[in-house]
Design an enzyme around this catalytic site. Sequence first.
Site, PDB file in Angstrom:
ATOM      1  N   CYS A 138      -4.699   2.274  -3.766  1.00 54.94           N
ATOM      2  CA  CYS A 138      -3.477   2.791  -3.117  1.00 54.94           C
ATOM      3  C   CYS A 138      -2.305   1.846  -3.307  1.00 54.94           C
ATOM      4  CB  CYS A 138      -3.673   3.059  -1.633  1.00 54.94           C
ATOM      5  SG  CYS A 138      -4.920   4.278  -1.272  1.00 54.94           S
ATOM      6  N   ASP A 167       2.888  -4.551   8.014  1.00 58.65           N
ATOM      7  CA  ASP A 167       1.657  -3.770   7.949  1.00 58.65           C
ATOM      8  C   ASP A 167       0.497  -4.768   8.033  1.00 58.65           C
ATOM      9  OD1 ASP A 167      -0.666  -2.587   7.034  1.00 58.65           O
ATOM     10  OD2 ASP A 167       0.208  -1.786   5.185  1.00 58.65           O
ATOM     11  N   GLN A 169      -4.606  -5.085   6.701  1.00 55.30           N
ATOM     12  CA  GLN A 169      -5.553  -5.899   5.940  1.00 55.30           C
ATOM     13  C   GLN A 169      -5.687  -7.310   6.514  1.00 55.30           C
ATOM     14  OE1 GLN A 169      -8.479  -5.791   3.709  1.00 55.30           O
ATOM     15  NE2 GLN A 169      -7.087  -4.078   3.362  1.00 55.30           N
ATOM     16  N   HIS A 195       0.875  -1.172   0.000  1.00 53.94           N
ATOM     17  CA  HIS A 195       0.000   0.000   0.000  1.00 53.94           C
ATOM     18  C   HIS A 195       0.921   1.233   0.000  1.00 53.94           C
ATOM     19  CE1 HIS A 195      -2.852   2.889   1.833  1.00 53.94           C
ATOM     20  NE2 HIS A 195      -3.822   2.035   1.579  1.00 53.94           N
ATOM     21  N   LYS A 254     -10.805  -1.129  10.172  1.00 57.00           N
ATOM     22  CA  LYS A 254     -10.944  -2.295   9.289  1.00 57.00           C
ATOM     23  C   LYS A 254     -11.422  -3.527  10.053  1.00 57.00           C
ATOM     24  CE  LYS A 254      -8.149  -0.565   5.638  1.00 57.00           C
ATOM     25  NZ  LYS A 254      -6.979  -0.657   4.796  1.00 57.00           N
TER      26      LYS A 254
HETATM   27  C1  LIG Z   1      -6.011   0.188   4.691  1.00 54.00           C
HETATM   28  C2  LIG Z   1      -4.599  -0.157   4.559  1.00 54.00           C
HETATM   29  C3  LIG Z   1      -3.605   0.763   4.887  1.00 54.00           C
HETATM   30  C4  LIG Z   1      -3.893   2.171   5.311  1.00 54.00           C
HETATM   31  O1  LIG Z   1      -4.622   2.213   6.499  1.00 54.00           O
HETATM   32  P1  LIG Z   1      -5.186   3.600   7.041  1.00 54.00           P
HETATM   33  O2  LIG Z   1      -6.211   3.167   8.028  1.00 54.00           O
HETATM   34  O3  LIG Z   1      -5.765   4.334   5.870  1.00 54.00           O
HETATM   35  O4  LIG Z   1      -4.054   4.317   7.663  1.00 54.00           O
HETATM   36  C5  LIG Z   1      -2.295   0.356   4.757  1.00 54.00           C
HETATM   37  N1  LIG Z   1      -1.981  -0.869   4.346  1.00 54.00           N
HETATM   38  C6  LIG Z   1      -2.897  -1.788   4.041  1.00 54.00           C
HETATM   39  C7  LIG Z   1      -2.477  -3.155   3.610  1.00 54.00           C
HETATM   40  C8  LIG Z   1      -4.249  -1.455   4.129  1.00 54.00           C
HETATM   41  O5  LIG Z   1      -5.172  -2.367   3.812  1.00 54.00           O
END
Ligand SMILES: *Cc1c(COP(=O)(O)O)cnc(C)c1O
Length: 408
Positions: A366, A202, A205, A125, A228
């Site tokens: 993104c 990260d 997701q 992302h 999320k």
């Molecule tokens: C949604 C997402 C982000 C960004 O998260 P924010 O809540 O917008 O800061 C980063 N990486 C992944 C894999 C995502 O799904």
Amino acid sequence: MNLSSKDIERIRNDFPILNRKVNGSDLVYLDNAATSQTPKQVIDCIVDYYSNYNANIHRGVHSLSQQATEAFEVARKKVQQHFNIAHPEEVIFTSGTTHSINAVASGYAKLLNPGDELIVSALEHHSNIVPWQMACEQSGASLKVIPMDASGALDLKAYESLLSDRTQLVFCNHVSNALGVINPIETIIEKAHAVGAAVLIDGAQAAPHIKADLQALDVDFYTVSAHKLCGPTGIGMLYGKKERLEALPPYQGGGEMIATVSFEKTTYAGLPHKFEAGTPNIAGGIAFGAALDYMNSIGFERIAAYEKQLLELATEKLSLIEGVEIYGTSEEKTAVLSFNIKGLHPYDIGSILDQMGIAVRTGHHCAQPIMDFYQIPGTVRASFSFYNTFDEVDRLIAGVIKAKEMLS
Ligand SMILES: *Cc1c(COP(=O)(O)O)cnc(C)c1O
């Protein structure tokens, strides 16, 4: 044990928004990878905070402040337990994944030197690319990329050849938001540690689908956004191993993050306060805890098993439509279906689906480098949650068939 249709019906009653109509049809919400919907248990928690004990935390001797502080710290412990984190002070509350990654990258920008190397995966992302490019610009370090193949899998041989004693940090998402593929983070972490590099995963997701055990993973940093996983927006977690967070310079100064302040010298507070300057999102933090309680009351194994059924059904039915191309076909996936129809623009398909009350995401999600890899402008992305139904899968498929007819 598995979630039955009765269970799903009961669960759906917890989500007020699922009763609304969009453009005259019952809402089919399939944009869960962008944000999940919020159950009334979490909404009630926020209403309760503002109705009964809204006060600033840590600072007051008065009862409301103590009650708010206590609830905020209880939420921190819930996050700690959920992710099997060793110490509560390793849980930093941030505004979400983007904030969490920027906090780490800004600190590293001061620690890195010219010649140092960072490794990123091709599946990231933008929030796990751009902050590191900024850190490289400031420090003179350089960025290497682990390539992907057409199925959406990372090339681990290439990864190994990128690792060296110059590698300071490796970062990768646990699950790709654009394709839904689950990355082999255990291997990625192990190989990075073998050359002495730290790893940031990260987890934005992954967190709605997989309950990660951060001690077992032995990961150095892990990031989550509460919105999320049934929580509110504007709150998330930065996990860092204690020694990593202690070595990292803070990137925001202000109240709450100091031990002593004078005009000659300021000393920083201990963890987690060093990284929590200013008044945090108190209601959000408490509601983040409530969201984890809610999802744990259903159970992540049941959630994952049910979502897998939704994904398999949707994949099977979608594949029967002529001209459909699905991106991210590896076996290990969460319930994300990213696709295109030959000759049609994803945006047009998304607009027609919206007219039928079906919410999907269209565009690059993104993750422009992934779209560049496939040489496409974007995809249609349907992403499922445990409150979606098999009927909704059918409505999606019928919608895509109709969109195809209307557009070709
Ligand atoms: C949604 C997402 C982000 C960004 O998260 P924010 O809540 O917008 O800061 C980063 N990486 C992944 C894999 C995502 O799904």
